[in-house]
Motif scaffolding. Sequence first.
Motif, PDB file in Angstrom:
ATOM      1  N   GLU A 106       0.806  -1.211   0.000  1.00 42.13           N
ATOM      2  CA  GLU A 106       0.000   0.000   0.000  1.00 42.13           C
ATOM      3  C   GLU A 106       0.843   1.266   0.000  1.00 42.13           C
ATOM      4  O   GLU A 106       0.528   2.222  -0.678  1.00 42.13           O
ATOM      5  CB  GLU A 106      -0.938  -0.011   1.213  1.00 42.13           C
ATOM      6  N   SER A 107       1.958   1.278   0.720  1.00 43.67           N
ATOM      7  CA  SER A 107       2.763   2.488   0.817  1.00 43.67           C
ATOM      8  C   SER A 107       3.929   2.518  -0.175  1.00 43.67           C
ATOM      9  O   SER A 107       4.696   3.460  -0.190  1.00 43.67           O
ATOM     10  CB  SER A 107       3.311   2.633   2.242  1.00 43.67           C
ATOM     11  N   ALA A 108       4.056   1.475  -0.995  1.00 45.39           N
ATOM     12  CA  ALA A 108       5.174   1.398  -1.929  1.00 45.39           C
ATOM     13  C   ALA A 108       5.092   2.511  -2.966  1.00 45.39           C
ATOM     14  O   ALA A 108       4.015   2.993  -3.307  1.00 45.39           O
ATOM     15  CB  ALA A 108       5.198   0.048  -2.624  1.00 45.39           C
ATOM     16  N   ILE A 109       6.253   2.898  -3.460  1.00 45.23           N
ATOM     17  CA  ILE A 109       6.315   3.784  -4.616  1.00 45.23           C
ATOM     18  C   ILE A 109       6.992   3.002  -5.732  1.00 45.23           C
ATOM     19  O   ILE A 109       7.752   2.061  -5.484  1.00 45.23           O
ATOM     20  CB  ILE A 109       7.062   5.109  -4.340  1.00 45.23           C
ATOM     21  N   TYR A 110       6.683   3.375  -6.953  1.00 42.99           N
ATOM     22  CA  TYR A 110       7.249   2.719  -8.119  1.00 42.99           C
ATOM     23  C   TYR A 110       8.044   3.755  -8.893  1.00 42.99           C
ATOM     24  O   TYR A 110       7.515   4.796  -9.257  1.00 42.99           O
ATOM     25  CB  TYR A 110       6.139   2.113  -8.987  1.00 42.99           C
ATOM     26  N   TRP A 113       9.844   0.383  -4.503  1.00 48.08           N
ATOM     27  CA  TRP A 113      10.536   0.839  -3.294  1.00 48.08           C
ATOM     28  C   TRP A 113       9.530   0.981  -2.156  1.00 48.08           C
ATOM     29  O   TRP A 113       8.370   1.313  -2.398  1.00 48.08           O
ATOM     30  CB  TRP A 113      11.188   2.202  -3.510  1.00 48.08           C
ATOM     31  N   ALA A 114       9.998   0.801  -0.926  1.00 45.81           N
ATOM     32  CA  ALA A 114       9.148   1.044   0.239  1.00 45.81           C
ATOM     33  C   ALA A 114       8.897   2.542   0.405  1.00 45.81           C
ATOM     34  O   ALA A 114       7.833   2.951   0.859  1.00 45.81           O
ATOM     35  CB  ALA A 114       9.787   0.468   1.501  1.00 45.81           C
ATOM     36  N   LYS A 172      19.453   3.361  -1.303  1.00 46.59           N
ATOM     37  CA  LYS A 172      19.860   2.075  -1.867  1.00 46.59           C
ATOM     38  C   LYS A 172      20.342   2.152  -3.316  1.00 46.59           C
ATOM     39  O   LYS A 172      21.326   1.493  -3.667  1.00 46.59           O
ATOM     40  CB  LYS A 172      18.696   1.083  -1.767  1.00 46.59           C
ATOM     41  N   LEU A 173      19.672   2.922  -4.170  1.00 46.93           N
ATOM     42  CA  LEU A 173      20.053   2.925  -5.585  1.00 46.93           C
ATOM     43  C   LEU A 173      21.501   3.366  -5.802  1.00 46.93           C
ATOM     44  O   LEU A 173      22.245   2.686  -6.511  1.00 46.93           O
ATOM     45  CB  LEU A 173      19.089   3.778  -6.415  1.00 46.93           C
ATOM     46  N   PRO A 174      21.952   4.475  -5.199  1.00 45.45           N
ATOM     47  CA  PRO A 174      23.361   4.842  -5.401  1.00 45.45           C
ATOM     48  C   PRO A 174      24.332   3.771  -4.891  1.00 45.45           C
ATOM     49  O   PRO A 174      25.390   3.550  -5.492  1.00 45.45           O
ATOM     50  CB  PRO A 174      23.518   6.137  -4.607  1.00 45.45           C
TER      51      PRO A 174
END
Length: 150
Positions: free
Chosen positions: A36-40, A105-106, A114-116
Amino acid sequence: MTGSARTPRTLSLAALGAILLIGVAAAGSNSAPAQESAIYEIRNYHFDPARFEEYAEVAQGDYIRYLREHLDIVGFWIESGIPAEVRGAEQDELGPANVTWVIRWASKEERDEKLPAVLGTPEWREIFAEVPGGGASYLRIESRFMSSLD
């Protein structure tokens, strides 16, 4: 602008794209059900068309494997060879993106941390060194952050 002329090379890219998508689907993903709170993060790349066929070959190897091992990749897609359908305002000279991938992503904070780290490892730098033309071949990169409605 509704698309561009397709050459035999572009048509072979369509076949390569289908193979890539089948391979990615067969490999499965480490993704969990939508949260529910994830972003894409939707990452659209305008990769140099002159080097695109080479890119597609490289992406099928360690590129996608590494990203799937370290990120919650929802999907990774490349240009199919089917012309884009564009309505409304005309696009700029780059036209539509020819590579798109989506990461779950949460939170935006998790992504920014995390990505970098994932893209900064020696292993990723070695993999990225194989990208035809390196960073200069990415004519534009767009990242959008979306929430799911379902």
